[in-house]
Design a protein around this motif. Structure first.
Motif, short mmCIF file in Angstrom:
data_model
loop_
_atom_site.label_atom_id
_atom_site.label_comp_id
_atom_site.label_asym_id
_atom_site.label_seq_id
_atom_site.Cartn_x
_atom_site.Cartn_y
_atom_site.Cartn_z
N THR A 1 39.23 33.35 -29.04
CA THR A 1 38.26 34.35 -28.58
C THR A 1 37.01 33.68 -28.02
O THR A 1 36.59 32.63 -28.49
N HIS A 2 36.47 34.32 -26.98
CA HIS A 2 35.20 33.86 -26.43
C HIS A 2 34.04 34.52 -27.16
O HIS A 2 32.89 34.19 -26.95
N ASN A 3 34.41 35.52 -27.98
CA ASN A 3 33.40 36.33 -28.63
C ASN A 3 33.18 35.81 -30.05
O ASN A 3 33.98 36.03 -30.95
N MET A 4 32.06 35.10 -30.23
CA MET A 4 31.78 34.49 -31.53
C MET A 4 31.67 35.54 -32.62
O MET A 4 32.10 35.33 -33.75
N GLN A 5 31.04 36.67 -32.28
CA GLN A 5 30.88 37.71 -33.29
C GLN A 5 32.24 38.24 -33.73
O GLN A 5 32.43 38.58 -34.87
N GLN A 6 33.18 38.27 -32.77
CA GLN A 6 34.51 38.70 -33.14
C GLN A 6 35.14 37.72 -34.12
O GLN A 6 35.71 38.11 -35.14
#
Lengths: 230, 301
Positions: free
Chosen positions: B244-249
């Motif tokens: 994922t590019h989404n750290m929060q994810q």
């Protein structure tokens, strides 16, 4: 974590500038809280009503800053979702805001004792001891904030040892009440002095709490210091 | 008689929340925290063992010397900037890199202790057990039903196909939305539903691992949260590895996180490498490497 936000390399420079501002605000609040504690102790020792009133006025400024800080803090959490060292910094900033607000309240408690004791005769040995406690606690606040500003874990670890004489003076303060003698007014002053002593002891503990958070900021380990600061 | 003291103690604790009860609760909490920090969220056994895994595309070394253990029934997130090799590593887990002619793998990658790149290993069987969900939902231009049974059919799976369809769609939390229109085209669904259909399709072949390559990057926030919730459900039955590019994810869903970055050599060669692999709770609060800290806080250079 103490690097300045460089927009060339820092992709969250705006957020990091906000963090720096929040940090600076709390350093200023700590300076004010320290001064207030000093003024409140002076007001009690000298029974200076004007000075006591000034402390109460200053506290509303600290309360306002506290509320504004909390609001800004929540906005940053919601909008920036900080991680790593930034996240630890946010945790420490909130804890410091809460702690310093309470320190201000303790200064007000002391100032109110000064107001209440205005017409009473000071119990001299007690006055000296309260002055001593006041100086020790002010030094603690300075050292605690210094350790925060410099991210200096060694200095943070000194705080429990600095708090020890404050605790000792507080524990022994009841003797001043016993030794104040049968005079009702002296006894009343000594009882108020005991409350002042208790307030200063609380401030000492609050500064140790700040130092523990400084250690957390640096190491990532959350824990309470024992007396040797580990 | 021997029971008595225990009962007595119980009564004391229940009747009055004394300091000792509080201490016990605090001890318990500390144990939980300690578990998280040492063993991690689970003490589960290793499903993938990576030892010095290096991947080349012809002369280009895409990612070098990755060593890590991926555990069963956990969600492992691979994060890092573009070009760090995280998707390359993900594709090794089900030998998708085989489809690229020039790709070559050094070091070792085991699956349940078996060398995944061993001579007798059938890549088709590997991909049945280790399913993949891609960035863009890619249902086949067929009915919802046909999408789900596609894998079982070509795999020659026996059993009632209707049951497989229902079970897979239920696990993908899509059943209630599509049960009355199973013969409609999969492409008629919304993006989020299409992605859940792809997950159902991957589940239908009874895999034990689901690989997800940025499964939410084309979805809206609500559909994204649905997939994240689904992942948390699915890890009861499957091991999940997500890029994922989404750290929060990664922070929200994963048990462990691997942070990759890019090394640039003097002659400009860019090679991905694993910087830090740790329990997610720790990696996002107190990472041990400066490179990780700089990435997750948005400070580079």
């Amino acid at each position: 974590m103490d690097r300045p936000g460089d927009p060339m390399t820092d992709t969250r420079s705006h957020f990091h500038q906000e963090l720096d501002q929040l940090e600076q605000t709390l350093i200023d609040v700590a300076d004010r809280a320290e001064q207030m504690v000093g003024m409140a102790v002076e007001a009690f020792c000298e029974l200076d009503l004007e000075l006591a009133n000034r402390v109460v006025e200053l506290d509303s400024g600290i309360d306002d800053t506290y509320l504004a800080t909390r609001e800004r803090w929540l906005q940053l959490m919601a909008r920036q979702q900080p991680m790593g060292g930034d996240l630890r910094m946010m945790a420490v900033l909130l804890q410091m805001a809460i702690t310093l607000e309470r320190t201000g309240d303790q200064a007000v408690n002391i100032a109110k004792m000064a107001q209440a004791a205005e017409s009473l005769p000071p119990v001299e040995p007690m006055v000296d001891r309260i002055r001593e406690m006041g100086d020790l606690v002010r030094n603690m606040i300075q050292a605690g904030i210094d350790s925060f500003v410099r991210r200096d874990i060694d200095e943070a670890r000194l705080l429990p040892a600095m708090d020890e004489p404050v605790d000792r003076l507080n524990r022994n303060m009841y003797r001043q009440v016993v030794e104040a003698g049968p005079d009702r007014e002296r006894l009343e002053y000594a009882t108020k002095g005991l409350m002042v002593s208790r307030a200063l002891e609380r401030v000492g503990d609050q500064v140790v709490d700040i130092a523990e958070h400084v250690a957390f900021l640096i190491t990532g380990e959350m824990g309470e210091f024992d007396e040797s600061g580990i | 008689m021997t029971q008595e003291p225990v009962t007595e103690e119980h009564r004391t604790v229940n009747a009055d929340p004394t300091p000792s009860a509080t201490d016990a609760a605090a001890d318990k909490l500390r144990d939980v925290v300690a578990d998280r920090e040492t063993e991690g969220p689970t003490g589960n056994s290793t499903i993938f063992g990576l030892r010095g895994l290096t991947v080349y595309y012809a002369d280009f070394r895409a990612v070098k010397e990755v060593t890590a253990d991926i555990r069963e029934n956990e969600i492992t997130a691979l994060i890092g900037p573009s070009g760090c090799g995280k998707s390359t590593v993900l594709r090794c887990f089900n030998r998708m890199n085989d489809l690229i002619e020039t790709a070559r793998v050094d070091g070792s990658l085991t699956y349940h202790g078996v060398d995944l790149y061993g001579k007798n290993v059938d890549p088709v069987e590997v991909r049945r057990r280790i399913g993949m969900v891609f960035q863009k939902p890619n249902p086949f231009p067929k009915s919802i039903y046909e999408n789900v049974v596609y894998g079982p059919k070509i795999g020659g799976m026996k059993g009632n196909l209707d049951d497989i369809v229902e079970e897979s769609l239920r696990k993908a939390v899509l059943w209630d939305e599509v049960k009355d229109k199973l013969d409609e085209s999969g492409l008629a669904l919304s993006g989020g539903q299409q992605q859940r259909l792809c997950i159902a399709r991957a589940i239908a072949t009874s895999p034990d691992v689901l690989l997800m390559d940025e499964p939410c990057s084309s979805l809206d926030p609500i559909a994204t949260l649905r997939i994240e919730e689904l992942m948390l459900e699915l890890k009861q039955d499957y091991t999940i590895v997500i890029v994922t590019h989404n750290m929060q994810q990664a922070a929200r869903v994963s048990d462990r996180t691997a942070f990759f970055t890019v090394d640039v050599s003097d002659d400009g060669q860019r090679t991905g490498k694993l910087v830090e692999f740790d329990v997610t709770n720790r990696l996002f609060t107190s990472p041990s490497k400066t490179e990780t800290e700089d990435y997750i806080t948005g400070r580079f250079g």
